[in-house]
Write a protein that holds these residues in place. Structure first.
Motif, PDB file in Angstrom:
ATOM      1  N   GLY A   1       0.815  -1.200   0.000  1.00  0.00           N
ATOM      2  CA  GLY A   1       0.000   0.000   0.000  1.00  0.00           C
ATOM      3  C   GLY A   1       0.850   1.251   0.000  1.00  0.00           C
ATOM      4  O   GLY A   1       2.072   1.216  -0.116  1.00  0.00           O
ATOM      5  N   LYS A   2       0.193   2.362   0.112  1.00  0.00           N
ATOM      6  CA  LYS A   2       0.856   3.667   0.079  1.00  0.00           C
ATOM      7  C   LYS A   2       1.648   3.904   1.358  1.00  0.00           C
ATOM      8  O   LYS A   2       1.367   3.338   2.410  1.00  0.00           O
ATOM      9  N   ALA A   3       2.627   4.781   1.256  1.00  0.00           N
ATOM     10  CA  ALA A   3       3.491   5.093   2.397  1.00  0.00           C
ATOM     11  C   ALA A   3       2.698   5.718   3.541  1.00  0.00           C
ATOM     12  O   ALA A   3       2.951   5.427   4.712  1.00  0.00           O
ATOM     13  N   VAL A   4       1.737   6.558   3.209  1.00  0.00           N
ATOM     14  CA  VAL A   4       0.919   7.206   4.244  1.00  0.00           C
ATOM     15  C   VAL A   4       0.131   6.148   5.013  1.00  0.00           C
ATOM     16  O   VAL A   4       0.052   6.189   6.250  1.00  0.00           O
ATOM     17  N   TYR A   5      -0.436   5.196   4.279  1.00  0.00           N
ATOM     18  CA  TYR A   5      -1.178   4.106   4.925  1.00  0.00           C
ATOM     19  C   TYR A   5      -0.259   3.312   5.839  1.00  0.00           C
ATOM     20  O   TYR A   5      -0.636   2.980   6.967  1.00  0.00           O
ATOM     21  N   GLN A   6       0.942   3.007   5.365  1.00  0.00           N
ATOM     22  CA  GLN A   6       1.902   2.243   6.168  1.00  0.00           C
ATOM     23  C   GLN A   6       2.259   2.994   7.451  1.00  0.00           C
ATOM     24  O   GLN A   6       2.326   2.398   8.522  1.00  0.00           O
ATOM     25  N   ASP A   7       2.471   4.296   7.324  1.00  0.00           N
ATOM     26  CA  ASP A   7       2.824   5.096   8.502  1.00  0.00           C
ATOM     27  C   ASP A   7       1.673   5.143   9.507  1.00  0.00           C
ATOM     28  O   ASP A   7       1.886   5.030  10.717  1.00  0.00           O
ATOM     29  N   ASN A   8       0.459   5.305   9.001  1.00  0.00           N
ATOM     30  CA  ASN A   8      -0.712   5.339   9.890  1.00  0.00           C
ATOM     31  C   ASN A   8      -0.914   3.992  10.575  1.00  0.00           C
ATOM     32  O   ASN A   8      -1.223   3.938  11.772  1.00  0.00           O
ATOM     33  N   ARG A   9      -0.753   2.930   9.820  1.00  0.00           N
ATOM     34  CA  ARG A   9      -0.915   1.582  10.384  1.00  0.00           C
ATOM     35  C   ARG A   9       0.136   1.319  11.457  1.00  0.00           C
ATOM     36  O   ARG A   9      -0.169   0.787  12.523  1.00  0.00           O
ATOM     37  N   LYS A  10       1.365   1.713  11.172  1.00  0.00           N
ATOM     38  CA  LYS A  10       2.443   1.521  12.146  1.00  0.00           C
ATOM     39  C   LYS A  10       2.157   2.302  13.429  1.00  0.00           C
ATOM     40  O   LYS A  10       2.326   1.777  14.538  1.00  0.00           O
ATOM     41  N   ALA A  11       1.691   3.539  13.290  1.00  0.00           N
ATOM     42  CA  ALA A  11       1.372   4.365  14.466  1.00  0.00           C
ATOM     43  C   ALA A  11       0.247   3.736  15.284  1.00  0.00           C
ATOM     44  O   ALA A  11       0.311   3.717  16.523  1.00  0.00           O
ATOM     45  N   GLU A  12      -0.762   3.201  14.615  1.00  0.00           N
ATOM     46  CA  GLU A  12      -1.872   2.556  15.321  1.00  0.00           C
ATOM     47  C   GLU A  12      -1.398   1.319  16.077  1.00  0.00           C
ATOM     48  O   GLU A  12      -1.793   1.103  17.228  1.00  0.00           O
TER      49      GLU A  12
END
Length: 100
Positions: free
Chosen positions: A67-78
């Motif tokens: 997926g997109k980098a933004v999605y990856q960053d949000n998922r990691k933060a969650e």
């Protein structure tokens, strides 16, 4: 004694976040050394379970699912936020167990 064991088993089957009211009562009502030992073992087991779940969330935060980098960053933060919550809950259980 059977009442305490039954109550502990019921609590062990439910999912909890932080120390719930019923668990606080369980800690307060444990009077004999045997009851205190059972309650302490229960609290330590729940703390261990929470630490295990926290570790799984940390591992999920490290994994890539595409997926997109933004999605990856949000998922990691969650995932890291959930891991922190479970770690904090585990600490609460360990602190309560140390009081017994």
């Amino acid at each position: 004694m059977k009442y305490v064991i039954t109550l502990v088993l019921l609590l062990a089957t439910s999912s909890v976040f932080a120390l719930e009211d019923i668990e606080k009562v369980l800690v307060q009502k444990a009077n004999t050394p045997e009851e205190k030992k059972i309650v302490k073992n229960y609290l330590l087991k729940v703390a261990k379970d929470h630490r295990d779940v926290a570790q799984k969330y940390k591992d999920l935060a490290k994994s890539k699912s595409g997926g997109k980098a933004v999605y990856q960053d949000n998922r990691k933060a969650e995932m890291l936020e959930l891991a922190e919550k479970f770690e904090a809950d585990a600490k609460v259980y360990e602190d309560e167990a140390s009081k017994l």
